[in-house]
Design a protein around this motif. Sequence first.
Motif, PDB file in Angstrom:
ATOM      1  N   TRP A 623       0.777  -1.131   0.196  1.00 30.07           N
ATOM      2  CA  TRP A 623       0.067   0.140   0.542  1.00 30.07           C
ATOM      3  C   TRP A 623       0.802   1.371  -0.482  1.00 30.07           C
ATOM      4  O   TRP A 623       1.769   1.260   0.773  1.00 30.07           O
ATOM      5  CB  TRP A 623      -1.356   0.269   1.399  1.00 30.07           C
ATOM      6  N   GLU A 624       0.341   2.072  -0.689  1.00 39.21           N
ATOM      7  CA  GLU A 624       1.033   3.891  -0.668  1.00 39.21           C
ATOM      8  C   GLU A 624       0.062   4.504   0.133  1.00 39.21           C
ATOM      9  O   GLU A 624      -1.445   4.541  -0.614  1.00 39.21           O
ATOM     10  CB  GLU A 624       1.561   3.971  -2.456  1.00 39.21           C
ATOM     11  N   VAL A 625       0.033   5.688   0.177  1.00 37.45           N
ATOM     12  CA  VAL A 625      -0.713   6.751   0.278  1.00 37.45           C
ATOM     13  C   VAL A 625      -0.487   8.013  -0.772  1.00 37.45           C
ATOM     14  O   VAL A 625       0.041   8.533  -1.810  1.00 37.45           O
ATOM     15  CB  VAL A 625       0.169   7.787   1.381  1.00 37.45           C
ATOM     16  N   ARG A 626      -1.736   7.725  -0.749  1.00 39.22           N
ATOM     17  CA  ARG A 626      -2.510   8.570  -2.182  1.00 39.22           C
ATOM     18  C   ARG A 626      -3.007  10.108  -1.921  1.00 39.22           C
ATOM     19  O   ARG A 626      -2.615  10.879  -2.445  1.00 39.22           O
ATOM     20  CB  ARG A 626      -3.501   7.734  -3.380  1.00 39.22           C
ATOM     21  N   PHE A 627      -3.746   9.990  -0.600  1.00 41.42           N
ATOM     22  CA  PHE A 627      -3.980  11.061  -0.023  1.00 41.42           C
ATOM     23  C   PHE A 627      -4.688  11.713   1.553  1.00 41.42           C
ATOM     24  O   PHE A 627      -5.111  10.275   2.108  1.00 41.42           O
ATOM     25  CB  PHE A 627      -5.801  11.279  -0.653  1.00 41.42           C
ATOM     26  N   GLY A 628      -4.091  12.550   2.413  1.00 36.79           N
ATOM     27  CA  GLY A 628      -4.621  12.680   3.587  1.00 36.79           C
ATOM     28  C   GLY A 628      -3.318  11.840   4.182  1.00 36.79           C
ATOM     29  O   GLY A 628      -3.186  11.752   5.602  1.00 36.79           O
TER      30      GLY A 628
END
Length: 675
Positions: A623-628
């Motif tokens: 998983w990677e952060v896309r927003f927030g």
Amino acid sequence: MSVQKEYHGTIDYGDLTVTDGISVFDPAFDERFVYDGDDLGAVYSPERTRFRLWAPTASEAKVVLYDTWDGTAVNELPMQRDVKGTWTLTVEEDCRGLFYTYRVKVGQSWNEAVDPYAKAVGVNGEKAAILDLRSTDPQGWEQDVKPSLASPVEAVIYELHLRDLSIHPHSGIRQKSKFLGLTEEGTRGPEGIPTGLDHIAGLGVTHVQLLPVFDYSRESVDESRLDEPHYNWGYDPQNYNVPEGSYATDPYDPAKRITELKQLVQTLHARGLRVIMDVVYNHVYDGYLIHFTKLVPGYYLRYKADGTLSDGAFCGNECASERPMMSKYIVESILHWVREYHIDGFRFDLLGLIDIETMNEIRRRLDEIDPSILMIGEGWMMETVLPKERRANQENAGKLPGIGMFNDGMRDAVKGDIFIFDRKGFISAGEGFEDGVKRGVAGGIDYDGAELKQFAVEPIQSVNFVECHDNHTLWDKIELSTPDASDDERRAMHRLASAIVLTSQGIPFLHAGQEFMRTKGGVENSYKSPIETNWLDWERCAAHQDDVSYLRSLIALRQAHPAFRLRTADEIRAHLRFEAAPPHAVAYTLRDHAGGDPDRHLYVLYNATPGALSLELPALGPWEVRFGGEHVLALQAGASESAAAAAPAAAGGPPAGGARLEVRGVGVVVLAVPR
């Protein structure tokens, strides 16, 4: 007014000998008098003007001509009775620049009224005007091209009152309170921030929805006294097929309001924005004074068994949309706005009072012209004499394909009951709202049977919102329901609410100023409050530029990920999965390149708790952060999906792949497993 007398237990109007004993309330009236021609009203050419009026109950009819909007009649010309209750007259001369009304004798009374089919009017809409509509086209009008729209779920709607936009002293807009105010580019406000059109276009929205801009009653706004303080939303219909004069630079010139509204549409199209009209075909400003009642008393409005007006609109009356000539009028009015003004969508006020057949006929006719034209409305369950099975409301959404309705269930779940001001919702840590949020996330469809089911058959039928012109603004509602919270805490709740709207399936809807925490000082119903209550406060906008940027980034997130814009219920059921989350949080995934999304999987978390929170992530890959990212304390990305499948978790142990997410603070987090 005409003579009234009892007829079969109801009130009848006029002299029944004119209609061979058939009352306007008798079904035989429609069988006898429905006129299906397309030439009602005045048809102008330089050589002649042809008038056709539908007035079956009249024993005589005349066209009354005027030189000026406020002068005395210069001629009164008798009309000839023609087919299906119509009356006709042809004036063999150039009538351009004249004004006219109709006079009809109903019973023993003569009633004078504006032509309901008028396309132009004088000041305050009290006389129709004769002009060449082609002369009102701005330069380049024939080359006007609307922005493309592949599906209603691609829309992001921005609801706006024209006067609100420009009237603030620091708006930087010269033509305040006018159609042309929304056409001005390069306007700047406090600290040099973009205002007006530049501000709206810069947000990334796709549609501007205008509160009523058709001609409404002088009791709302008097066009001859615009130098005095005035304000109204405009839900008082008078002349349905003509723009409101108070928004024109010169309300005394019948052509100005037409040309300037066209210029507004043309300019917005050039900036990549479509235009939605807020239309009010459910009631009229006054059931007794409106032209409909003067010309054919008793026909166009709904009545109870005791002869009194039905009033599900709480405005004194309801339009009888189910009657053929009223339905025909509504359909042709919508088509006029599309053909003459290039309007791209319609928001139907109190949609639940209009009959299903009329709404479906509008949808059918619009599909013939341009299927991308939006139809949305207030599908509330309203009390009316119209049978329940014929009402265009949420209960009957399955009978209304292609027509969206505001999702009040989602609204109240997110921010709390709008009528109980101190009631909390999901964003303010209210109890038990998680399923209500999930229903909205799924686009209001039958996602999981009775557990997560709303009114929509397809996601294009769910208009998702947490704020509109009605009721308290979101900021004011949060203030009322969180007396002990700080403004920073309220801003986090506000941002979360907007994030839910923009990451849910369906059509997202924003209220002008929502991007900068708009407040009306706690006023719930500001339809005729002072302009200081209603204006867009550009000083507040300047002070909340980080919040404006946040909303802009949410819109960009939605536009970058087709997974948030799934077009069918089947796609949603196939790709959306709700994940485990504690109370006051909702989590879900959109899997397998949903909607053709560039990322393989998305994970979305709505967190309404300010403290730290740890969640297990589904073992779908790294998983990677896309927003927030500002809320993320730690992200244990996890193993690849294939590795997770090869090493299943022990009983009771962590999920295969070991993915975990730790967050803090009220807000939204979006993760992704890339390709």
